[in-house]
Design a protein around this motif. Structure first.
Motif, PDB file in Angstrom:
ATOM      1  N   MET A  44     -21.735  53.071  21.241  1.00  0.00           N
ATOM      2  CA  MET A  44     -21.274  52.840  22.598  1.00  0.00           C
ATOM      3  C   MET A  44     -19.898  52.189  22.606  1.00  0.00           C
ATOM      4  SD  MET A  44     -22.385  53.319  25.724  1.00  0.00           S
ATOM      5  CE  MET A  44     -23.913  52.884  26.447  1.00  0.00           C
ATOM      6  N   ILE A  45     -19.659  51.193  21.766  1.00  0.00           N
ATOM      7  CA  ILE A  45     -18.363  50.512  21.744  1.00  0.00           C
ATOM      8  C   ILE A  45     -17.249  51.479  21.383  1.00  0.00           C
ATOM      9  CG2 ILE A  45     -16.979  48.766  20.548  1.00  0.00           C
ATOM     10  CD1 ILE A  45     -19.523  47.078  20.348  1.00  0.00           C
ATOM     11  N   GLU A  46     -17.499  52.377  20.407  1.00  0.00           N
ATOM     12  CA  GLU A  46     -16.475  53.322  19.996  1.00  0.00           C
ATOM     13  C   GLU A  46     -16.054  54.217  21.159  1.00  0.00           C
ATOM     14  OE1 GLU A  46     -19.388  52.888  18.288  1.00  0.00           O
ATOM     15  OE2 GLU A  46     -18.539  51.691  16.683  1.00  0.00           O
ATOM     16  N   GLU A  47     -17.016  54.635  21.971  1.00  0.00           N
ATOM     17  CA  GLU A  47     -16.701  55.470  23.121  1.00  0.00           C
ATOM     18  C   GLU A  47     -15.812  54.722  24.104  1.00  0.00           C
ATOM     19  OE1 GLU A  47     -20.380  56.787  24.773  1.00  0.00           O
ATOM     20  OE2 GLU A  47     -20.995  57.733  22.907  1.00  0.00           O
ATOM     21  N   GLY A  48     -16.101  53.456  24.331  1.00  0.00           N
ATOM     22  CA  GLY A  48     -15.270  52.651  25.225  1.00  0.00           C
ATOM     23  C   GLY A  48     -13.865  52.486  24.697  1.00  0.00           C
ATOM     24  N   ARG A  49     -13.749  52.307  23.400  1.00  0.00           N
ATOM     25  CA  ARG A  49     -12.423  52.172  22.795  1.00  0.00           C
ATOM     26  C   ARG A  49     -11.639  53.470  22.934  1.00  0.00           C
ATOM     27  NH1 ARG A  49     -14.371  49.003  17.419  1.00  0.00           N
ATOM     28  NH2 ARG A  49     -14.597  46.966  18.406  1.00  0.00           N
ATOM     29  N   ALA A  50     -12.288  54.596  22.680  1.00  0.00           N
ATOM     30  CA  ALA A  50     -11.607  55.885  22.800  1.00  0.00           C
ATOM     31  C   ALA A  50     -11.164  56.122  24.244  1.00  0.00           C
ATOM     32  CB  ALA A  50     -12.529  57.011  22.325  1.00  0.00           C
ATOM     33  N   TYR A  51     -12.027  55.789  25.186  1.00  0.00           N
ATOM     34  CA  TYR A  51     -11.687  55.979  26.597  1.00  0.00           C
ATOM     35  C   TYR A  51     -10.517  55.078  26.995  1.00  0.00           C
ATOM     36  CZ  TYR A  51     -12.219  56.494  31.613  1.00  0.00           C
ATOM     37  OH  TYR A  51     -11.983  56.750  32.934  1.00  0.00           O
ATOM     38  N   ALA A  52     -10.562  53.820  26.569  1.00  0.00           N
ATOM     39  CA  ALA A  52      -9.474  52.889  26.891  1.00  0.00           C
ATOM     40  C   ALA A  52      -8.160  53.365  26.278  1.00  0.00           C
ATOM     41  CB  ALA A  52      -9.820  51.486  26.396  1.00  0.00           C
ATOM     42  N   LEU A  53      -8.216  53.842  25.053  1.00  0.00           N
ATOM     43  CA  LEU A  53      -7.010  54.361  24.406  1.00  0.00           C
ATOM     44  C   LEU A  53      -6.481  55.587  25.142  1.00  0.00           C
ATOM     45  CD1 LEU A  53      -4.976  54.278  22.121  1.00  0.00           C
ATOM     46  CD2 LEU A  53      -6.585  55.579  20.736  1.00  0.00           C
ATOM     47  N   ALA A  54      -7.379  56.458  25.575  1.00  0.00           N
ATOM     48  CA  ALA A  54      -6.957  57.645  26.314  1.00  0.00           C
ATOM     49  C   ALA A  54      -6.274  57.264  27.625  1.00  0.00           C
ATOM     50  CB  ALA A  54      -8.159  58.558  26.584  1.00  0.00           C
ATOM     51  N   ILE A  55      -6.821  56.302  28.325  1.00  0.00           N
ATOM     52  CA  ILE A  55      -6.211  55.875  29.590  1.00  0.00           C
ATOM     53  C   ILE A  55      -4.832  55.254  29.347  1.00  0.00           C
ATOM     54  CG2 ILE A  55      -6.404  54.176  31.462  1.00  0.00           C
ATOM     55  CD1 ILE A  55      -9.281  54.909  31.697  1.00  0.00           C
ATOM     56  N   ALA A  56      -4.728  54.415  28.328  1.00  0.00           N
ATOM     57  CA  ALA A  56      -3.432  53.799  28.006  1.00  0.00           C
ATOM     58  C   ALA A  56      -2.410  54.873  27.647  1.00  0.00           C
ATOM     59  CB  ALA A  56      -3.591  52.795  26.870  1.00  0.00           C
ATOM     60  N   MET A  57      -2.813  55.850  26.842  1.00  0.00           N
ATOM     61  CA  MET A  57      -1.898  56.919  26.455  1.00  0.00           C
ATOM     62  C   MET A  57      -1.524  57.779  27.657  1.00  0.00           C
ATOM     63  SD  MET A  57      -1.034  56.582  23.356  1.00  0.00           S
ATOM     64  CE  MET A  57      -0.203  58.155  23.241  1.00  0.00           C
ATOM     65  N   GLN A  58      -2.480  58.001  28.541  1.00  0.00           N
ATOM     66  CA  GLN A  58      -2.193  58.788  29.740  1.00  0.00           C
ATOM     67  C   GLN A  58      -1.123  58.090  30.586  1.00  0.00           C
ATOM     68  OE1 GLN A  58      -5.127  59.075  32.955  1.00  0.00           O
ATOM     69  NE2 GLN A  58      -4.942  61.298  32.777  1.00  0.00           N
ATOM     70  N   HIS A  59      -1.245  56.789  30.752  1.00  0.00           N
ATOM     71  CA  HIS A  59      -0.246  56.042  31.516  1.00  0.00           C
ATOM     72  C   HIS A  59       1.116  56.083  30.817  1.00  0.00           C
ATOM     73  CE1 HIS A  59      -2.643  54.375  34.776  1.00  0.00           C
ATOM     74  NE2 HIS A  59      -3.622  54.222  33.894  1.00  0.00           N
ATOM     75  N   LEU A  60       1.106  55.976  29.505  1.00  0.00           N
ATOM     76  CA  LEU A  60       2.355  56.039  28.747  1.00  0.00           C
ATOM     77  C   LEU A  60       3.010  57.412  28.886  1.00  0.00           C
ATOM     78  CD1 LEU A  60       4.366  54.819  26.731  1.00  0.00           C
ATOM     79  CD2 LEU A  60       2.842  55.573  24.906  1.00  0.00           C
ATOM     80  N   LEU A  61       2.234  58.464  28.757  1.00  0.00           N
ATOM     81  CA  LEU A  61       2.788  59.810  28.903  1.00  0.00           C
ATOM     82  C   LEU A  61       3.354  60.031  30.299  1.00  0.00           C
ATOM     83  CD1 LEU A  61       0.112  61.887  26.977  1.00  0.00           C
ATOM     84  CD2 LEU A  61       2.484  61.487  26.279  1.00  0.00           C
ATOM     85  N   ARG A  62       2.635  59.592  31.326  1.00  0.00           N
ATOM     86  CA  ARG A  62       3.130  59.751  32.705  1.00  0.00           C
ATOM     87  C   ARG A  62       4.426  58.962  32.916  1.00  0.00           C
ATOM     88  NH1 ARG A  62       0.652  62.613  31.163  1.00  0.00           N
ATOM     89  NH2 ARG A  62      -1.472  63.185  31.585  1.00  0.00           N
ATOM     90  N   HIS A  63       4.498  57.771  32.338  1.00  0.00           N
ATOM     91  CA  HIS A  63       5.705  56.955  32.446  1.00  0.00           C
ATOM     92  C   HIS A  63       6.888  57.678  31.784  1.00  0.00           C
ATOM     93  CE1 HIS A  63       8.130  53.331  32.792  1.00  0.00           C
ATOM     94  NE2 HIS A  63       8.461  53.489  31.512  1.00  0.00           N
ATOM     95  N   LEU A  64       6.658  58.235  30.614  1.00  0.00           N
ATOM     96  CA  LEU A  64       7.718  58.972  29.929  1.00  0.00           C
ATOM     97  C   LEU A  64       8.131  60.209  30.713  1.00  0.00           C
ATOM     98  CD1 LEU A  64       6.475  58.684  26.239  1.00  0.00           C
ATOM     99  CD2 LEU A  64       8.415  57.489  27.287  1.00  0.00           C
ATOM    100  N   GLU A  65       7.182  60.846  31.378  1.00  0.00           N
ATOM    101  CA  GLU A  65       7.525  61.986  32.234  1.00  0.00           C
ATOM    102  C   GLU A  65       8.370  61.540  33.421  1.00  0.00           C
ATOM    103  OE1 GLU A  65       3.873  63.924  33.307  1.00  0.00           O
ATOM    104  OE2 GLU A  65       3.594  64.787  31.316  1.00  0.00           O
ATOM    105  N   ARG A  66       7.977  60.443  34.058  1.00  0.00           N
ATOM    106  CA  ARG A  66       8.750  59.944  35.212  1.00  0.00           C
ATOM    107  C   ARG A  66      10.164  59.543  34.814  1.00  0.00           C
ATOM    108  NH1 ARG A  66       3.848  57.531  36.348  1.00  0.00           N
ATOM    109  NH2 ARG A  66       4.543  55.550  35.501  1.00  0.00           N
TER     110      ARG A  66
END
Length: 71
Positions: free
Chosen positions: A1-23
């Motif tokens: 369960m913890i690993e899934e939360g870590r992967a999800y949190a990392l995905a959200i952080a990366m998504q925000h980073l990618l969107r910022h780089l796009e903007r």
């Protein structure tokens, strides 16, 4: 369960980073899509003895979260 939360949190952080780089104009949506497609291809090319099917599917789902919705 913890690993899934870590992967999800990392995905959200990366998504925000990618969107910022796009903007900021560093990446465009096509660049992001190509980068994510290449990441999924690399994941799928890992030998079966390096990653079990469940982990591969989890990785693909995590990468799938990073795709930007079409506008």
């Amino acid at each position: 369960m913890i690993e899934e939360g870590r992967a999800y949190a990392l995905a959200i952080a990366m998504q925000h980073l990618l969107r910022h780089l796009e903007r900021k104009g560093v990446l465009n949506q096509a660049d992001t899509t190509r980068l994510l497609d290449a990441s999924i291809e690399q994941l799928n090319q890992l030998p079966a003895d390096r990653m079990d099917p469940e982990s591969r599917a989890d990785g693909a789902r995590t990468l799938g979260l990073l795709y930007c919705p079409t506008r």
